[in-house]
Design an enzyme around this catalytic site. Structure first.
Site, PDB file in Angstrom:
ATOM      1  N   ARG A  23       0.816  -1.223   0.000  1.00  0.00           N
ATOM      2  CA  ARG A  23       0.000   0.000   0.000  1.00  0.00           C
ATOM      3  C   ARG A  23       0.842   1.262   0.000  1.00  0.00           C
ATOM      4  NH1 ARG A  23      -1.929   1.108   4.628  1.00  0.00           N
ATOM      5  NH2 ARG A  23      -2.760  -0.946   5.128  1.00  0.00           N
ATOM      6  N   TYR A  35     -13.979  21.503 -13.835  1.00  0.00           N
ATOM      7  CA  TYR A  35     -14.481  20.206 -14.294  1.00  0.00           C
ATOM      8  C   TYR A  35     -15.747  19.858 -13.488  1.00  0.00           C
ATOM      9  CZ  TYR A  35     -13.852  15.119 -15.055  1.00  0.00           C
ATOM     10  OH  TYR A  35     -14.000  13.807 -15.377  1.00  0.00           O
ATOM     11  N   ASP A  89      -5.929  22.321 -11.551  1.00  0.00           N
ATOM     12  CA  ASP A  89      -6.145  21.169 -12.426  1.00  0.00           C
ATOM     13  C   ASP A  89      -5.428  21.496 -13.738  1.00  0.00           C
ATOM     14  OD1 ASP A  89      -7.065  19.257 -14.221  1.00  0.00           O
ATOM     15  OD2 ASP A  89      -9.081  19.191 -13.353  1.00  0.00           O
ATOM     16  N   LYS A  97      -5.475  11.078 -19.320  1.00  0.00           N
ATOM     17  CA  LYS A  97      -5.540  11.806 -20.584  1.00  0.00           C
ATOM     18  C   LYS A  97      -4.196  11.723 -21.329  1.00  0.00           C
ATOM     19  CE  LYS A  97      -9.715  12.785 -19.229  1.00  0.00           C
ATOM     20  NZ  LYS A  97     -10.044  13.877 -18.357  1.00  0.00           N
TER      21      LYS A  97
HETATM   22  C1  LIG Z   1     -10.883  13.894 -17.231  1.00  0.00           C
HETATM   23  C2  LIG Z   1     -10.587  15.036 -16.341  1.00  0.00           C
HETATM   24  C3  LIG Z   1     -10.477  14.856 -14.967  1.00  0.00           C
HETATM   25  C4  LIG Z   1     -10.774  13.540 -14.291  1.00  0.00           C
HETATM   26  O1  LIG Z   1      -9.939  12.513 -14.663  1.00  0.00           O
HETATM   27  P1  LIG Z   1     -10.449  10.978 -14.532  1.00  0.00           P
HETATM   28  O2  LIG Z   1      -9.194  10.204 -14.627  1.00  0.00           O
HETATM   29  O3  LIG Z   1     -11.416  10.776 -15.652  1.00  0.00           O
HETATM   30  O4  LIG Z   1     -11.101  10.853 -13.187  1.00  0.00           O
HETATM   31  C5  LIG Z   1     -10.155  15.944 -14.202  1.00  0.00           C
HETATM   32  N1  LIG Z   1      -9.956  17.156 -14.756  1.00  0.00           N
HETATM   33  C6  LIG Z   1     -10.048  17.364 -16.066  1.00  0.00           C
HETATM   34  C7  LIG Z   1      -9.811  18.727 -16.617  1.00  0.00           C
HETATM   35  C8  LIG Z   1     -10.383  16.317 -16.902  1.00  0.00           C
HETATM   36  O5  LIG Z   1     -10.525  16.540 -18.213  1.00  0.00           O
END
Ligand SMILES: *Cc1c(COP(=O)(O)O)cnc(C)c1O
Length: 401
Positions: free
Chosen positions: A61, A115, A187, A212
């Protein structure tokens, strides 16, 4: 003597990142450590254990060399970082950062272009825990500064904003937060560490959905938070308390994705720019919301602060109705219809930000009120000429009805 890897340019750093000899051994990639249990030689060895130290295998962990290599790689790409934590998704990284920094009675300021699941987190989890969220228009610095109160502890920023692509003055927003004794969390999924040096521009923690660009192949869910020392220590403690751990296979996929990320981002950025330029010349299109496009809203800030772009941008149709937009999206043959982005394949989805915004207007001030239906495109690795031809035939279908 300076380290040749630290001084290297981006492509070189993406190749070298995280590949410490003590982790790779004689092979190119850090092996996937599938393990829960560390075996000690004897009780004396057990007593010498350092259960809370990083970089020391203690229990699954707490991570393994595969995880540390990814953390090391991401920290190495972010000037000013003290460390990186991994979370099972991008959203878990956002919630990990907020739950890591906020306590009952604190106030969170959240950018109105955040988001959408971040907003739900504020409404459905943080509020019942006694943490209040106030939303602000990230383009209105005076209103933002006025929103601070002595209980404001964290500001959540996103630039460019989800869907609507507003580029924010992150250095100014972060400096105001700091002056009010609040931490800023960005973010940074759109640009990533190679496109926007978040900590160097004043934020305290940079969140990435590794799902992404880093994963890059639509086969991975993973998130990270890279932070300065004080914030990292605090997040690390709470992540451990919460039992956050990710699969070593997923960490290895993210490391593999990093190696080609620069190439993929160069390609998708160039394709997105070509497609954005083409869209800007179409009579069906009222607005192209693409920070890389000269003349577009936010382009000047993007040029000032960013070192890269990506394939994700939006456009707004001129005066069409929902049925027309549906015909357009359904007629696309090379674009899939789906959430997420940053994979090798192109995607399109309708965007209707007015549904969720509370502190900023949509359509934007100055636009014709009839121009409000948007489409978000995620440009993949296909040939851009084919994508343009696909959009052209879909526009024809849209107006044929
Ligand atoms: C997709 C996304 C997230 C979340 O990511 P996940 O891996 O799908 O939980 C957060 N912020 C932005 C800007 C995103 O495009």
């Amino acid at each position: 003597m300076s380290d040749p890897v630290d001084d290297a340019r981006l492509g070189t750093r993406l190749v070298q990142a995280g590949r410490r000899a003590e982790w790779t051994g004689p092979v190119v990639n850090v092996p996937v450590w599938r393990s829960s249990t560390h075996l000690y030689a004897d009780c004396a060895d057990l007593a010498r254990g350092r259960p809370n130290a990083d970089g020391h295998f203690y229990y699954g962990r707490r991570g393994s060399p595969t995880h540390w290599a990814l953390c090391d790689a991401l920290s190495g790409l972010e000037p000013g970082a003290a460390g990186t934590l991994l979370y099972p998704s991008g959203l878990a990284a956002i919630s990990g950062a907020l739950l890591g920094l906020l306590n009952a009675g604190d106030v969170l300021l959240m950018s109105d272009n955040a988001y959408e699941p971040s907003r739900t987190l504020a409404d459905k989890l943080l509020r019942p825990l006694g943490i209040e969220t106030r939303w602000f228009d990230p383009l209105d610095l005076a209103a933002y500064e006025a929103a601070f109160c002595p209980r404001t502890k964290v500001v959540l920023l996103e630039s460019p904003g989800s869907l609507t692509m507003e580029v924010c003055d992150v250095p100014a927003l972060a400096a105001i937060a700091r002056a009010h004794g609040a931490w800023s969390v960005l973010d940074n999924t759109w640009a990533g560490p190679t496109g926007f040096a978040a900590l160097a521009h004043g934020v305290d923690a940079s969140v990435l959905a590794l799902t992404k660009h880093v994963g890059g192949h639509s086969d991975l869910m993973l998130g990270s938070v890279t932070a300065s020392a004080t914030v990292h220590d605090r997040l690390r403690e709470r992540a451990q308390i919460l039992g956050q751990v990710v699969s070593p296979d997923d960490a290895a996929l993210a490391l593999r994705g990093l190696r080609t990320m620069g190439l993929r981002l160069d390609r998708t950025t160039a394709s997105a720019l070509a497609i954005a330029e083409w869209l800007a010349g179409r009579s069906e299109v009222a607005q192209v919301l693409c920070p890389m496009l000269p003349g577009a809203t936010g382009h000047d800030l993007w040029r000032r602060d960013f070192t890269g772009g990506c394939g994700l941008f939006s456009f707004v149709l001129r005066g069409r109705d929902v049925a027309a937009r549906t015909r357009l999206i359904d007629a696309l043959r090379l674009f899939g219809i789906g959430f997420s982005w940053g994979g090798y394949e192109s995607l399109a989805i309708p965007l209707d930000p007015q549904r969720i915004r509370t502190a900023s207007a949509w359509p934007k001030p100055g636009w014709d009120a009839a121009d409000r239906l948007g489409v978000r495109l995620a440009i993949g690795l296909e040939d851009p000429a084919d994508l343009i031809a696909d959009l052209a035939q879909a526009f024809a279908v849209m107006d044929r009805a």
